[in-house]
Design an enzyme around this catalytic site. Structure first.
Site, mmCIF file in Angstrom:
data_model
loop_
_atom_site.group_PDB
_atom_site.id
_atom_site.type_symbol
_atom_site.label_atom_id
_atom_site.label_comp_id
_atom_site.label_asym_id
_atom_site.label_seq_id
_atom_site.Cartn_x
_atom_site.Cartn_y
_atom_site.Cartn_z
ATOM 1 N N ASP A 15 0.839 -1.202 0.000
ATOM 2 C CA ASP A 15 0.000 0.000 0.000
ATOM 3 C C ASP A 15 0.878 1.258 0.000
ATOM 4 O OD1 ASP A 15 0.853 -0.173 2.615
ATOM 5 O OD2 ASP A 15 -1.130 0.041 3.532
ATOM 6 N N SER A 16 2.212 1.060 -0.013
ATOM 7 C CA SER A 16 3.129 2.176 -0.287
ATOM 8 C C SER A 16 2.803 2.752 -1.658
ATOM 9 C CB SER A 16 4.585 1.707 -0.230
ATOM 10 O OG SER A 16 4.780 0.549 -1.017
ATOM 11 N N ASP B 223 -1.225 -6.117 -0.306
ATOM 12 C CA ASP B 223 -1.455 -5.474 0.992
ATOM 13 C C ASP B 223 -2.940 -5.233 1.207
ATOM 14 O OD1 ASP B 223 0.244 -4.798 3.052
ATOM 15 O OD2 ASP B 223 1.200 -3.162 1.943
ATOM 16 N N LYS C 57 -1.152 -9.346 2.951
ATOM 17 C CA LYS C 57 -0.366 -8.876 4.108
ATOM 18 C C LYS C 57 -1.226 -7.900 4.903
ATOM 19 C CE LYS C 57 3.233 -5.780 3.720
ATOM 20 N NZ LYS C 57 2.730 -4.623 4.483
ATOM 21 N N GLU D 77 -1.181 -5.385 8.688
ATOM 22 C CA GLU D 77 -0.322 -4.799 9.726
ATOM 23 C C GLU D 77 -0.874 -5.076 11.114
ATOM 24 O OE1 GLU D 77 0.358 -0.636 8.962
ATOM 25 O OE2 GLU D 77 1.063 -1.017 6.923
ATOM 26 N N GLU E 171 9.602 -4.068 10.220
ATOM 27 C CA GLU E 171 9.972 -2.760 9.651
ATOM 28 C C GLU E 171 10.535 -1.844 10.730
ATOM 29 O OE1 GLU E 171 7.134 -0.950 7.012
ATOM 30 O OE2 GLU E 171 8.257 0.938 6.952
HETATM 31 O O1 KIV Z 1 3.607 -1.098 1.541
HETATM 32 C C1 KIV Z 1 4.768 -1.497 1.498
HETATM 33 O O2 KIV Z 1 5.514 -1.283 0.525
HETATM 34 C C2 KIV Z 1 5.253 -2.262 2.636
HETATM 35 C C3 KIV Z 1 6.723 -2.560 2.683
HETATM 36 C C4 KIV Z 1 7.450 -1.351 3.117
HETATM 37 C C5 KIV Z 1 7.022 -3.722 3.532
HETATM 38 O O3 KIV Z 1 4.514 -2.604 3.498
#
Ligand code: KIV
Length: 260
Positions: free
Chosen positions: A44-45, A83, A113, A115, A182
């Site tokens: 989600d970056s 994500d 994924k 958090e 992280e």
């Molecule tokens: O969203 C993302 O790119 C991430 C990585 C930094 C692990 O969660």
């Protein structure tokens, strides 16, 4: 054949470092996949790196689905992890499972994924029970940025380190196949990696994790802000500018396109 989550576990046992990178679109996913990177994260970056937002908070499930589909079309070998964006799994395990199913079924990802540690334990159990592999993510969790008060290193005090270890163990027990660590001290990352039988994938967590992940835009020099833990292997904007300038010159001079 696509890489399986079991191969990652074998890599940990054999002490082979696991490489992971983010990708958000078809062409970059194709390139990263062709390089043999076994794990591609549609992170989600995306919100910051591709969509120009200030954080990951505004990213929606529809954004993620759109980009996961593009990555899935480009990457045929890597495990693709999608994500789960902010607000798509916190209500309860039912909400989490419903949205994880959408990412796998419509987005074409292999795994999801999310958090958090103990707080998302039920969600992880429910998703894994449905046959969807889950990657955990603890330490600096960007979706909590407002509560954390910025993008700061986590797990620095003894009690914070103990909480992080408890989170990691809870995620392993809940069925995660790997955990992103992280921005935590490298000594803590080493302890967590030794305590778990599933692989840890570090970002800003030092060299002792079982694998490493970076944001593609950071290593290519595309990000506006480069975190301290990242390394720019190339300055892609300069290469793009050279190409655009050359194209502009040739069009102005009439040497492109040629008559033929
Ligand atoms: O969203 C993302 O790119 C991430 C990585 C930094 C692990 O969660």
């Amino acid at each position: 054949m696509r890489v399986s989550i079991h191969e990652l576990r074998k890599m940990k046992v054999n002490k082979e470092k696991i490489l992971a990178l983010t990708a958000y679109d078809y062409p970059t996913a194709k390139i990263v996949d062709a390089c043999g990177v076994p794990v591609i994260l549609v992170g989600d970056s995306l919100g910051m790196v591709v969509l120009g937002h200030e954080s990951t908070i505004p990213v929606t499930l529809d954004d993620m689905l759109h980009h996961c589909q593009a990555v899935a079309r480009g990457a045929k070998r890597a495990i693709i992890v999608g994500d789960m964006p902010f607000g798509t799994y916190h209500t309860d395990a039912k909400q989490a499972l419903g949205n994880a199913i959408r990412l796998v079924q419509e987005g074409g990802v292999t795994a999801v994924k999310l958090e958090g540690g103990l707080v998302v334990r039920e969600q992880v159990e429910r998703i894994v029970a449905a046959g969807i592999p889950v990657m955990g993510h603890i330490g600096l969790t960007p979706q909590y940025v407002h509560q954390l008060g910025g993008y700061k290193v986590q797990g620095k005090t003894r009690s914070a380190a103990e909480r992080l270890m408890a989170d990691a163990l809870a995620l392993e027990e809940a069925g995660c196949f790997a955990i992103v660590l992280e921005c935590i001290p490298s000594t803590l990352a080493r302890e967590v990696s030794a305590a778990l039988s599933i692989p840890t994938i570090g970002i800003g967590a030092g060299p002792y994790c079982d694998g490493q992940i970076q944001v593609l835009g950071d290593i290519l020099g595309l990000s506006d802000y480069v975190p301290k833990h990242a390394k720019q292997y190339v300055k892609l904007p300069e290469i793009i500018k050279q190409a655009v300038t050359l194209y502009a010159q040739e069009v102005a001079q009439g040497t492109f396109p040629p008559e033929a």
